[in-house]
Design a protein around this motif. Sequence first.
Motif, PDB file in Angstrom:
ATOM      1  N   ILE A   8     -91.540  -6.995 -12.217  1.00 32.87           N
ATOM      2  CA  ILE A   8     -92.038  -7.628 -10.791  1.00 32.87           C
ATOM      3  C   ILE A   8     -90.528  -7.605 -10.068  1.00 32.87           C
ATOM      4  CG2 ILE A   8     -93.012  -9.974  -9.805  1.00 32.87           C
ATOM      5  CD1 ILE A   8     -94.201 -10.812 -12.943  1.00 32.87           C
ATOM      6  N   VAL A   9     -89.160  -7.863  -9.885  1.00 30.01           N
ATOM      7  CA  VAL A   9     -88.539  -8.647  -8.855  1.00 30.01           C
ATOM      8  C   VAL A   9     -88.230  -7.598  -9.239  1.00 30.01           C
ATOM      9  CG1 VAL A   9     -86.268  -9.792  -9.278  1.00 30.01           C
ATOM     10  CG2 VAL A   9     -88.260 -11.061 -10.013  1.00 30.01           C
ATOM     11  N   GLY A  10     -87.559  -6.333  -9.914  1.00 31.00           N
ATOM     12  CA  GLY A  10     -86.931  -4.618  -9.958  1.00 31.00           C
ATOM     13  C   GLY A  10     -87.896  -4.501  -8.244  1.00 31.00           C
ATOM     14  N   ILE A  11     -89.616  -3.831  -9.242  1.00 31.35           N
ATOM     15  CA  ILE A  11     -89.893  -2.858  -8.083  1.00 31.35           C
ATOM     16  C   ILE A  11     -89.981  -3.274  -6.567  1.00 31.35           C
ATOM     17  CG2 ILE A  11     -92.049  -4.528  -8.514  1.00 31.35           C
ATOM     18  CD1 ILE A  11     -91.054  -0.525  -8.391  1.00 31.35           C
ATOM     19  N   VAL A  40    -100.564   0.695  -4.036  1.00 29.96           N
ATOM     20  CA  VAL A  40    -101.296   1.124  -4.689  1.00 29.96           C
ATOM     21  C   VAL A  40    -100.619   1.206  -5.867  1.00 29.96           C
ATOM     22  CG1 VAL A  40    -102.816   3.022  -4.734  1.00 29.96           C
ATOM     23  CG2 VAL A  40    -103.778   1.432  -2.387  1.00 29.96           C
ATOM     24  N   GLU A  41     -99.860   2.361  -5.770  1.00 30.34           N
ATOM     25  CA  GLU A  41     -99.133   1.935  -7.619  1.00 30.34           C
ATOM     26  C   GLU A  41     -98.829   1.840  -7.931  1.00 30.34           C
ATOM     27  OE1 GLU A  41     -96.721   3.094  -9.731  1.00 30.34           O
ATOM     28  OE2 GLU A  41     -95.960   2.759  -8.287  1.00 30.34           O
ATOM     29  N   GLN A  42     -98.101   0.481  -7.659  1.00 33.85           N
ATOM     30  CA  GLN A  42     -98.241  -0.631  -8.951  1.00 33.85           C
ATOM     31  C   GLN A  42     -98.982  -1.362  -9.133  1.00 33.85           C
ATOM     32  OE1 GLN A  42     -95.166  -1.969 -10.575  1.00 33.85           O
ATOM     33  NE2 GLN A  42     -94.268   0.122  -9.258  1.00 33.85           N
ATOM     34  N   GLN A  43    -100.278  -1.261  -8.636  1.00 37.88           N
ATOM     35  CA  GLN A  43    -101.600  -1.911  -8.801  1.00 37.88           C
ATOM     36  C   GLN A  43    -101.717  -1.204  -9.689  1.00 37.88           C
ATOM     37  OE1 GLN A  43    -102.502  -5.812  -8.159  1.00 37.88           O
ATOM     38  NE2 GLN A  43    -100.308  -5.337  -7.143  1.00 37.88           N
ATOM     39  N   LEU A  44    -101.684  -0.160  -9.752  1.00 35.49           N
ATOM     40  CA  LEU A  44    -102.686   0.581 -11.158  1.00 35.49           C
ATOM     41  C   LEU A  44    -101.637   0.881 -12.231  1.00 35.49           C
ATOM     42  CD1 LEU A  44    -103.834   4.076  -8.510  1.00 35.49           C
ATOM     43  CD2 LEU A  44    -105.373   2.184 -10.322  1.00 35.49           C
ATOM     44  N   GLU A  45    -100.671   0.812 -11.833  1.00 33.65           N
ATOM     45  CA  GLU A  45     -99.498   0.770 -13.272  1.00 33.65           C
ATOM     46  C   GLU A  45     -99.843   0.057 -14.041  1.00 33.65           C
ATOM     47  OE1 GLU A  45     -94.462   1.175 -14.018  1.00 33.65           O
ATOM     48  OE2 GLU A  45     -95.770   2.296 -11.775  1.00 33.65           O
ATOM     49  N   ASN A  46     -99.737  -1.386 -13.518  1.00 31.03           N
ATOM     50  CA  ASN A  46     -99.562  -2.716 -13.375  1.00 31.03           C
ATOM     51  C   ASN A  46    -101.014  -2.897 -14.300  1.00 31.03           C
ATOM     52  OD1 ASN A  46     -97.234  -2.554 -13.046  1.00 31.03           O
ATOM     53  ND2 ASN A  46     -97.250  -3.756 -11.370  1.00 31.03           N
ATOM     54  N   HIS A  47    -102.118  -1.930 -13.603  1.00 30.25           N
ATOM     55  CA  HIS A  47    -103.051  -2.880 -14.257  1.00 30.25           C
ATOM     56  C   HIS A  47    -104.439  -2.281 -15.517  1.00 30.25           C
ATOM     57  CE1 HIS A  47    -102.497  -7.261 -12.890  1.00 30.25           C
ATOM     58  NE2 HIS A  47    -102.716  -6.235 -11.567  1.00 30.25           N
TER      59      HIS A  47
END
Length: 125
Positions: A8-11, A40-47
């Motif tokens: 979360i904080v790092g990204i 979009v990339e973070q949402q795909l990666e995390n979820h």
Amino acid sequence: FLAGFIPIVGILFAGAVATLVTLGAKGPIYALIFIGILIVEQQLENHVLQPLIVGRVLHFHPLAIILVLAVGGILAGIAGAVVAVPITAILYRAIPELFKNDPIPLPAAPAPKPPAQTVPPEKEN
């Protein structure tokens, strides 16, 4: 690169720095496009990707991974989210193995040696 390993904080930190570089180098339109791609990339990666990959390695259902991450995050914040899946994996996989009552196999008894055969000495004439 290293900030990506901090959940979360790092990204957010790495994304902010990259967005500022894009803003200074290419302008506000490119910075907004970059922010959209980053989200979009973070949402795909995390979820999607993270639960699928971790779920396959640990043999957990992806929904279980998401729930464990959510509970860990709610109970202990970022640190809880970091250690939630490893702790769950230990509880789910390792502890039952420790309490398994498999009989310990005994070593096989050595085979008996055949009796030694003596050859009579030859007689000299």
